[in-house]
Motif scaffolding. Structure first.
Motif, PDB file in Angstrom:
ATOM      1  N   HIS A  55       0.817  -1.209   0.000  1.00 54.40           N
ATOM      2  CA  HIS A  55       0.000   0.000   0.000  1.00 54.40           C
ATOM      3  C   HIS A  55       0.852   1.260   0.000  1.00 54.40           C
ATOM      4  O   HIS A  55       0.536   2.240  -0.682  1.00 54.40           O
ATOM      5  N   ASP A  56       1.959   1.245   0.734  1.00 53.47           N
ATOM      6  CA  ASP A  56       2.723   2.472   0.948  1.00 53.47           C
ATOM      7  C   ASP A  56       4.068   2.539   0.237  1.00 53.47           C
ATOM      8  O   ASP A  56       4.679   3.611   0.212  1.00 53.47           O
ATOM      9  N   PHE A  57       4.553   1.437  -0.310  1.00 52.95           N
ATOM     10  CA  PHE A  57       5.923   1.453  -0.822  1.00 52.95           C
ATOM     11  C   PHE A  57       6.023   1.094  -2.310  1.00 52.95           C
ATOM     12  O   PHE A  57       5.399   0.131  -2.776  1.00 52.95           O
ATOM     13  N   PHE A  58       6.833   1.892  -2.989  1.00 50.86           N
ATOM     14  CA  PHE A  58       7.168   1.636  -4.390  1.00 50.86           C
ATOM     15  C   PHE A  58       8.532   2.258  -4.660  1.00 50.86           C
ATOM     16  O   PHE A  58       9.009   3.114  -3.893  1.00 50.86           O
ATOM     17  N   ILE A  59       9.172   1.818  -5.724  1.00 54.15           N
ATOM     18  CA  ILE A  59      10.549   2.216  -6.001  1.00 54.15           C
ATOM     19  C   ILE A  59      10.763   2.314  -7.506  1.00 54.15           C
ATOM     20  O   ILE A  59      10.085   1.624  -8.292  1.00 54.15           O
ATOM     21  N   ASN A  60      11.674   3.188  -7.919  1.00 56.76           N
ATOM     22  CA  ASN A  60      12.025   3.316  -9.331  1.00 56.76           C
ATOM     23  C   ASN A  60      13.152   2.361  -9.690  1.00 56.76           C
ATOM     24  O   ASN A  60      14.049   2.106  -8.879  1.00 56.76           O
ATOM     25  N   GLY A  61      13.100   1.870 -10.900  1.00 61.09           N
ATOM     26  CA  GLY A  61      14.181   1.040 -11.429  1.00 61.09           C
ATOM     27  C   GLY A  61      14.602   1.560 -12.793  1.00 61.09           C
ATOM     28  O   GLY A  61      13.787   2.117 -13.530  1.00 61.09           O
ATOM     29  N   GLU A  86      15.276  -9.773 -10.365  1.00 60.75           N
ATOM     30  CA  GLU A  86      16.302 -10.554  -9.675  1.00 60.75           C
ATOM     31  C   GLU A  86      17.663  -9.891  -9.782  1.00 60.75           C
ATOM     32  O   GLU A  86      18.088  -9.473 -10.859  1.00 60.75           O
ATOM     33  N   ASN A  87      18.333  -9.802  -8.645  1.00 59.74           N
ATOM     34  CA  ASN A  87      19.695  -9.299  -8.525  1.00 59.74           C
ATOM     35  C   ASN A  87      19.909  -7.901  -9.122  1.00 59.74           C
ATOM     36  O   ASN A  87      20.905  -7.668  -9.828  1.00 59.74           O
ATOM     37  N   PRO A  88      19.008  -6.965  -8.849  1.00 56.47           N
ATOM     38  CA  PRO A  88      19.310  -5.594  -9.261  1.00 56.47           C
ATOM     39  C   PRO A  88      20.340  -4.987  -8.299  1.00 56.47           C
ATOM     40  O   PRO A  88      20.490  -5.453  -7.161  1.00 56.47           O
ATOM     41  N   LEU A  89      21.025  -3.954  -8.743  1.00 57.97           N
ATOM     42  CA  LEU A  89      21.891  -3.197  -7.850  1.00 57.97           C
ATOM     43  C   LEU A  89      21.022  -2.188  -7.107  1.00 57.97           C
ATOM     44  O   LEU A  89      20.313  -1.390  -7.737  1.00 57.97           O
ATOM     45  N   VAL A  90      21.053  -2.227  -5.787  1.00 61.25           N
ATOM     46  CA  VAL A  90      20.295  -1.273  -4.972  1.00 61.25           C
ATOM     47  C   VAL A  90      21.228  -0.112  -4.629  1.00 61.25           C
ATOM     48  O   VAL A  90      22.257  -0.306  -3.971  1.00 61.25           O
ATOM     49  N   THR A  91      20.889   1.077  -5.095  1.00 64.44           N
ATOM     50  CA  THR A  91      21.775   2.225  -4.911  1.00 64.44           C
ATOM     51  C   THR A  91      21.000   3.416  -4.381  1.00 64.44           C
ATOM     52  O   THR A  91      19.769   3.487  -4.511  1.00 64.44           O
ATOM     53  N   ASN A  92      21.711   4.354  -3.772  1.00 64.04           N
ATOM     54  CA  ASN A  92      21.074   5.549  -3.233  1.00 64.04           C
ATOM     55  C   ASN A  92      20.519   6.421  -4.354  1.00 64.04           C
ATOM     56  O   ASN A  92      21.126   6.532  -5.426  1.00 64.04           O
ATOM     57  N   LYS A  93      19.380   7.050  -4.102  1.00 61.51           N
ATOM     58  CA  LYS A  93      18.836   7.997  -5.070  1.00 61.51           C
ATOM     59  C   LYS A  93      19.719   9.235  -5.127  1.00 61.51           C
ATOM     60  O   LYS A  93      20.346   9.613  -4.148  1.00 61.51           O
ATOM     61  N   SER A 107      10.851   5.387  -1.152  1.00 65.42           N
ATOM     62  CA  SER A 107      12.091   4.670  -0.899  1.00 65.42           C
ATOM     63  C   SER A 107      13.298   5.600  -1.016  1.00 65.42           C
ATOM     64  O   SER A 107      13.301   6.541  -1.814  1.00 65.42           O
ATOM     65  N   LEU A 108      14.309   5.331  -0.229  1.00 66.73           N
ATOM     66  CA  LEU A 108      15.560   6.093  -0.307  1.00 66.73           C
ATOM     67  C   LEU A 108      16.450   5.625  -1.450  1.00 66.73           C
ATOM     68  O   LEU A 108      17.475   6.246  -1.741  1.00 66.73           O
ATOM     69  N   TYR A 109      16.039   4.511  -2.096  1.00 67.15           N
ATOM     70  CA  TYR A 109      16.924   3.877  -3.070  1.00 67.15           C
ATOM     71  C   TYR A 109      16.267   3.749  -4.438  1.00 67.15           C
ATOM     72  O   TYR A 109      15.096   4.069  -4.623  1.00 67.15           O
TER      73      TYR A 109
END
Length: 463
Positions: A55-61, A86-93, A107-109
């Motif tokens: 409900h509250d969380f989503f992220i850009n890829g 699968e296996n994306p690199l999680v990086t700071n925005k 999300s911060l990432y």
């Protein structure tokens, strides 16, 4: 399918090794290419997507790679699909770089997807899909944080260039139009007419293929949209406000909110009453897609032969420009809903056909001039030159113009009467109500002498 094998977006962190993310795609951009600074002559390709898992969380890829990989990956899923990343690199925005042009996320990432390390695949578990599908109907912004269409019209040019949220129903979906820009890039454009309980028709323009594919599936008069981060602009063609979809925009179809439910009920009521069944005016072309050059006589001839409006360029002198008339004849007020001329102190629009004639007047004030164009073949009389095109052409705002002296206005007038101009014009043929060929100026600037010589030579050969 074991739920614990996936990491929730709310728990993602750069320290995770080989993360797997499961969610539903709520937004996606077109593929774009950029020159590779490390390999001269080679292009890198990229596109972005936004994925939601709760409900509250989503992220850009963002995916990067060569032509084949990126286009293949982009074509493998669309907005509304449930996917496994699968296996994306999680990086700071980085708010100062690429993330400035992506949807705002909690999300911060962000996720980076590459051919060498990552994989994106469609989820085929029916139970998971049914659990995630309701997330498509949850706006990514506060459901009460939006402008009504009347708010946009009332604020007028104060909102030009801003990004806002809109809640509106779909009135109609236009035809897809292909065009080629002046630098030979191909493009597409589709316009959707929106409405709500305050305005009967308002344009939303889509330029990207992904947004166009989404809106083409909508059912007019039965669909409500929450459009997060739509860009608002003043459209010189219509002398009114428009909204457009950009890389930050997320469109939520039929939102599961109280406000959307009320608007849906209203839309159903007015649709059944037939109040929305009005003919739409033909759409206009972007200036940079207008390439046909005409003499004045050719414009008149084509207008006689062609009953439909058309667009063109003419290299002509402005032979009439009454800037030294009284200010009331140069700057006028028009109803924001129907464009009918009104007085600034009027309480409501006097046009009997105005959709808002029973409501408080919403008016915009701007330059409203009639100009004549003349070249060696004749004169085209009484063409409309209105704001903001007039402001760009004259190089001053209406406020600045009112402060000019009579001598300064006369000097501004003669600057154009003595120079050949490159004029983009929409030609409106005669009608039962108005006789004679009429023109609407879409852009006007002093022409480059070399460009004039080249085009005039080509025109003379055609005569």
């Amino acid at each position: 399918m074991a739920a614990q094998t996936y990491i929730a977006i709310s728990e993602l962190h750069p320290n995770f090794s080989h993360p797997r993310v499961l969610g539903i795609i709520i937004g996606k951009t077109d593929v774009k290419s950029f020159p590779d600074r490390k390999n001269i002559g080679v292009d890198r390709f990229t596109f972005s997507f936004t994925i939601k898992d709760s409900h509250d969380f989503f992220i850009n890829g963002t995916a990067w790679g060569n032509d084949g990989y990126i286009n293949g990956l982009s074509n493998s899923f669309n907005t509304g699909d449930c996917v496994i990343v699968e296996n994306p690199l999680v990086t700071n925005k980085d708010p100062e770089k690429g993330d400035r042009f992506c949807p705002t996320t909690p999300s911060l990432y962000r996720l980076l997807v590459s051919e060498a390390h990552s994989q994106v695949s469609l989820c085929d578990d029916i139970g998971t899909i049914e659990r995630l599908l309701p997330l498509l109907h949850l706006p990514v912004k506060d459901s009460r944080d939006f402008y009504s269409l009347a708010d946009i019209v009332a604020n007028g040019q104060k909102l030009d260039g801003t990004v806002i949220n809109i809640l509106a129903a779909v009135k109609s979906i236009g035809e897809l139009k292909q065009f080629t820009t002046s630098d030979r890039r191909s493009g597409q454009r589709l316009e959707v007419k929106l409405f709500d309980d305050s305005v009967s028709s308002f344009p939303l323009v889509c330029w990207d293929r992904e947004a166009i594919q989404l809106v083409q599936t909508l059912i007019p008069k039965e669909t409500v949209l929450f459009i997060a981060d739509a860009k608002i602009s003043f459209d010189s063609f219509r002398s009114g406000m428009t909204a457009s979809v950009n890389s930050k925009t997320i469109i939520t179809v039929n939102p599961d909110t109280r406000e959307a439910s009320l608007l849906f009920s209203y839309a159903k009521e007015v649709s059944e009453s037939g109040a929305l069944d009005q003919d739409e005016k033909p759409e206009d072309m972007p200036v940079d897609s207008i390439t046909d050059v005409y003499t004045v006589s050719q414009l008149k001839q084509k207008a006689q032969e062609n009953p439909e409006p058309f667009f063109g360029i003419t290299y002509s002198f402005i032979s009439r420009l009454d800037l030294d008339s009284s200010v009331s004849k140069v700057i006028k007020a028009r109803c924001s809903r129907c464009k009918f001329q009104v007085t600034e102190d009027a309480q409501s629009c006097t046009n009997l056909l105005c959709p808002g004639r029973d409501q408080a007047l919403l008016a915009t004030t701007g330059f409203d001039l009639l100009v004549d164009f003349t070249d060696h073949t004749g004169t085209l009389h009484a063409c409309s030159l209105r704001s903001p095109v007039a402001e760009k052409t004259l190089g001053c705002t209406t406020q600045e113009f009112t402060s000019l002296t009579d001598d300064e206005r006369t000097a501004m007038k003669w600057k154009f009467l003595l120079e050949r101009c490159k004029i983009y014009v929409k030609i409106l043929p005669s009608t039962k109500l108005r006789s004679g060929t009429r023109g609407l100026v879409l852009d006007c600037s002093v022409a480059d002498p070399g460009e004039v010589k080249q085009h005039m030579s080509a025109l003379l050969q055609r005569l």
